[in-house]
Design a protein around this motif. Sequence first.
Motif, mmCIF file in Angstrom:
data_model
loop_
_atom_site.group_PDB
_atom_site.id
_atom_site.type_symbol
_atom_site.label_atom_id
_atom_site.label_comp_id
_atom_site.label_asym_id
_atom_site.label_seq_id
_atom_site.Cartn_x
_atom_site.Cartn_y
_atom_site.Cartn_z
ATOM 1 N N VAL A 22 1.242 -0.942 -0.116
ATOM 2 C CA VAL A 22 0.296 0.233 0.252
ATOM 3 C C VAL A 22 0.508 1.239 -0.335
ATOM 4 C CG1 VAL A 22 -1.383 1.447 0.851
ATOM 5 C CG2 VAL A 22 -1.794 -1.289 1.014
ATOM 6 N N PHE A 23 1.608 1.418 1.010
ATOM 7 C CA PHE A 23 3.182 2.609 0.943
ATOM 8 C C PHE A 23 3.379 2.560 -0.546
ATOM 9 C CE2 PHE A 23 2.392 2.059 5.945
ATOM 10 C CZ PHE A 23 1.246 2.905 5.643
ATOM 11 N N GLY A 24 4.064 1.433 -1.054
ATOM 12 C CA GLY A 24 5.276 1.247 -1.672
ATOM 13 C C GLY A 24 4.476 1.758 -3.357
ATOM 14 N N VAL A 25 2.998 1.647 -3.138
ATOM 15 C CA VAL A 25 2.404 2.331 -4.725
ATOM 16 C C VAL A 25 2.447 3.847 -4.354
ATOM 17 C CG1 VAL A 25 -0.004 2.710 -6.106
ATOM 18 C CG2 VAL A 25 1.306 0.473 -4.812
ATOM 19 N N ALA A 26 1.789 4.708 -2.903
ATOM 20 C CA ALA A 26 1.948 5.558 -3.305
ATOM 21 C C ALA A 26 3.208 6.519 -3.446
ATOM 22 C CB ALA A 26 1.054 5.670 -1.524
ATOM 23 N N MET A 27 4.382 5.417 -2.734
ATOM 24 C CA MET A 27 4.965 6.557 -3.029
ATOM 25 C C MET A 27 5.980 6.158 -3.909
ATOM 26 S SD MET A 27 9.209 4.651 -1.172
ATOM 27 C CE MET A 27 9.453 4.145 -2.859
ATOM 28 N N THR A 28 6.048 4.936 -5.392
ATOM 29 C CA THR A 28 6.059 4.868 -6.015
ATOM 30 C C THR A 28 5.279 6.309 -7.612
ATOM 31 O OG1 THR A 28 6.269 2.891 -5.829
ATOM 32 C CG2 THR A 28 6.270 3.181 -8.291
ATOM 33 N N MET A 29 4.151 6.204 -7.489
ATOM 34 C CA MET A 29 3.688 7.918 -7.437
ATOM 35 C C MET A 29 4.371 8.507 -7.687
ATOM 36 S SD MET A 29 1.320 8.024 -9.901
ATOM 37 C CE MET A 29 0.546 8.071 -10.953
ATOM 38 N N MET A 30 4.215 9.133 -6.660
ATOM 39 C CA MET A 30 4.450 10.661 -6.048
ATOM 40 C C MET A 30 6.456 10.295 -6.652
ATOM 41 S SD MET A 30 4.476 11.653 -2.217
ATOM 42 C CE MET A 30 5.318 10.382 -1.505
ATOM 43 N N ILE A 31 7.257 9.522 -6.870
ATOM 44 C CA ILE A 31 8.869 9.457 -7.474
ATOM 45 C C ILE A 31 8.699 9.641 -9.416
ATOM 46 C CG2 ILE A 31 10.787 8.359 -7.523
ATOM 47 C CD1 ILE A 31 10.230 6.687 -5.484
ATOM 48 N N ARG A 32 7.794 9.198 -9.520
ATOM 49 C CA ARG A 32 7.349 9.228 -10.861
ATOM 50 C C ARG A 32 6.568 10.597 -11.391
ATOM 51 N NH1 ARG A 32 8.680 4.486 -11.285
ATOM 52 N NH2 ARG A 32 7.720 2.873 -12.465
ATOM 53 N N ARG A 75 4.596 15.075 -21.601
ATOM 54 C CA ARG A 75 4.373 14.047 -22.682
ATOM 55 C C ARG A 75 4.226 12.254 -22.348
ATOM 56 N NH1 ARG A 75 1.911 16.769 -26.351
ATOM 57 N NH2 ARG A 75 2.931 18.459 -27.007
ATOM 58 N N GLY A 76 3.311 11.897 -22.750
ATOM 59 C CA GLY A 76 2.894 10.172 -22.194
ATOM 60 C C GLY A 76 3.210 10.069 -20.802
ATOM 61 N N PHE A 77 2.834 10.673 -19.880
ATOM 62 C CA PHE A 77 3.600 10.573 -18.690
ATOM 63 C C PHE A 77 2.024 9.141 -18.237
ATOM 64 C CE2 PHE A 77 2.062 11.634 -14.021
ATOM 65 C CZ PHE A 77 2.666 10.822 -13.437
ATOM 66 N N LEU A 78 0.896 9.543 -18.566
ATOM 67 C CA LEU A 78 -0.586 8.324 -18.499
ATOM 68 C C LEU A 78 0.244 7.339 -18.574
ATOM 69 C CD1 LEU A 78 -3.473 10.766 -19.252
ATOM 70 C CD2 LEU A 78 -2.961 10.298 -17.230
ATOM 71 N N VAL A 79 0.726 6.727 -20.230
ATOM 72 C CA VAL A 79 1.189 5.209 -20.186
ATOM 73 C C VAL A 79 1.854 4.907 -18.899
ATOM 74 C CG1 VAL A 79 2.005 4.327 -22.663
ATOM 75 C CG2 VAL A 79 0.267 6.275 -22.246
ATOM 76 N N ASN A 80 2.277 5.840 -18.955
ATOM 77 C CA ASN A 80 4.227 5.553 -18.635
ATOM 78 C C ASN A 80 3.927 5.763 -17.087
ATOM 79 O OD1 ASN A 80 7.254 6.549 -15.985
ATOM 80 N ND2 ASN A 80 7.293 5.365 -18.850
ATOM 81 N N THR A 81 2.306 5.401 -16.618
ATOM 82 C CA THR A 81 1.942 5.910 -15.006
ATOM 83 C C THR A 81 1.962 3.641 -14.951
ATOM 84 O OG1 THR A 81 -0.178 5.749 -15.527
ATOM 85 C CG2 THR A 81 0.793 7.667 -14.377
ATOM 86 N N PHE A 82 1.710 3.333 -15.674
ATOM 87 C CA PHE A 82 1.255 1.458 -15.706
ATOM 88 C C PHE A 82 2.751 0.825 -15.227
ATOM 89 C CE2 PHE A 82 -2.097 2.963 -18.832
ATOM 90 C CZ PHE A 82 -3.242 1.782 -18.318
ATOM 91 N N THR A 83 3.652 1.693 -15.287
ATOM 92 C CA THR A 83 5.265 0.838 -14.717
ATOM 93 C C THR A 83 5.128 1.043 -13.116
ATOM 94 O OG1 THR A 83 5.833 3.434 -14.892
ATOM 95 C CG2 THR A 83 6.598 1.972 -16.732
ATOM 96 N N LEU A 84 3.707 1.624 -12.571
ATOM 97 C CA LEU A 84 3.953 1.670 -11.158
ATOM 98 C C LEU A 84 4.137 -1.112 -10.882
ATOM 99 C CD1 LEU A 84 0.959 3.942 -10.288
ATOM 100 C CD2 LEU A 84 3.138 3.874 -9.345
ATOM 101 N N VAL A 293 15.680 6.448 -2.193
ATOM 102 C CA VAL A 293 16.505 5.645 -0.797
ATOM 103 C C VAL A 293 15.285 5.534 0.389
ATOM 104 C CG1 VAL A 293 17.952 5.634 -0.181
ATOM 105 C CG2 VAL A 293 18.572 5.485 -2.044
ATOM 106 N N VAL A 294 15.169 7.290 0.922
ATOM 107 C CA VAL A 294 14.859 7.851 2.274
ATOM 108 C C VAL A 294 13.320 6.640 2.082
ATOM 109 C CG1 VAL A 294 13.688 9.824 3.287
ATOM 110 C CG2 VAL A 294 15.926 9.534 1.891
ATOM 111 N N GLY A 295 12.531 6.997 0.570
ATOM 112 C CA GLY A 295 11.677 6.335 0.919
ATOM 113 C C GLY A 295 11.361 5.108 0.702
ATOM 114 N N TYR A 296 12.281 4.329 0.292
ATOM 115 C CA TYR A 296 12.375 2.721 0.366
ATOM 116 C C TYR A 296 12.551 2.453 1.640
ATOM 117 C CZ TYR A 296 12.875 -2.044 -1.000
ATOM 118 O OH TYR A 296 13.116 -3.553 -1.328
ATOM 119 N N GLU A 297 13.535 3.148 2.209
ATOM 120 C CA GLU A 297 14.172 2.171 3.352
ATOM 121 C C GLU A 297 13.176 3.068 4.836
ATOM 122 O OE1 GLU A 297 16.551 0.877 4.246
ATOM 123 O OE2 GLU A 297 17.696 0.788 2.630
#
Length: 314
Positions: A22-32, A75-84, A293-297
């Motif tokens: 749960v926390f991982g998906v939220a963190m990854t989206m912010m980084i993207r 440009r292309g960000f919406l498609v790129n979000t599938f990399t979550l 790193v800070v987010g993952y740790e």
Amino acid sequence: MEDKRNIQIIEWEHLDKKKFYVFGVAMTMMIRVSVYPFTLIRTRLQVQKGKSLYHGTFDAFIKILRADGVTGLYRGFLVNTFTLISGQCYVTTYELTRKFVADYSQSNTVKSLVAGGSASLVAQSITVPIDVVSQHLMMQRKGERMGRFQVRGSPEGRGIVAFGQTKDIIRQILRADGLRGFYRGYVASLLTYIPNSAVWWPFYHFYAEQLSYLCPKECPHIVFQAVSGPLAAATASILTNPMDVIRTRVQVEGKSSIILTFRQLMAEEGPWGLMKGLSARIISATPSTIVIVVGYESLKKLSLRPELVDSRHW
């Protein structure tokens, strides 16, 4: 007595998996969201011939902003979000592989090297089709054909809505190459990202360990880790950038051969052509790696099983 300089690594079996995802998906989206503009700039710099349009990272940033506004950087960000999806597969594979390798070796370097490479193999198998489409969208520019395909727009150059552009690119890839077109550059991606990931993790732990001995014992471990991440990213970027340039050209320009793409690049631009986009890569990697790193740790600490919390020193 426990040495507080020893940076304890939270392994897979120590985590509450529900919290972790749960926390991982939220963190990854912010980084993207934070790093995507520099990913777009890096792609354009790597594909352009010489300095035909942009003279560097900052020049590209200003020109894109002036021509297309902030939306041009996404440009292309919406498609790129599938990399979550691939992001979650990456961390799961990394942690599970570390656990598996631990049965055969207690060396943190070996565990990090094998786990990082394996995680990248799994993630790239999911990411490459998404990358192929999103990179073509990144190359769309008003009134100019930068990539292999061009979306149809209005005569005024306003283009069509995001999902319309995506469908247009997908149709053109299918028409030109069939389903195989979505895995164009797959081998080049593996040759780029497997070494990048395999190198990043050992260097990350190495730099963190060295910093822990240089700094006072009272210094929080998260500080060492936040500094070690960008250092490891810069090291990995320098080592793998030549292959990253070739990968991008194979995917965006529709090349069929890694070797021929390399030869053409060397003939046109010489050895320095292999370093194109490196500054954008490092610039994007520095803040993003600190966040990662800070987010993952922090994510792993938040996801630590309750009974283990008091036994850890941070």
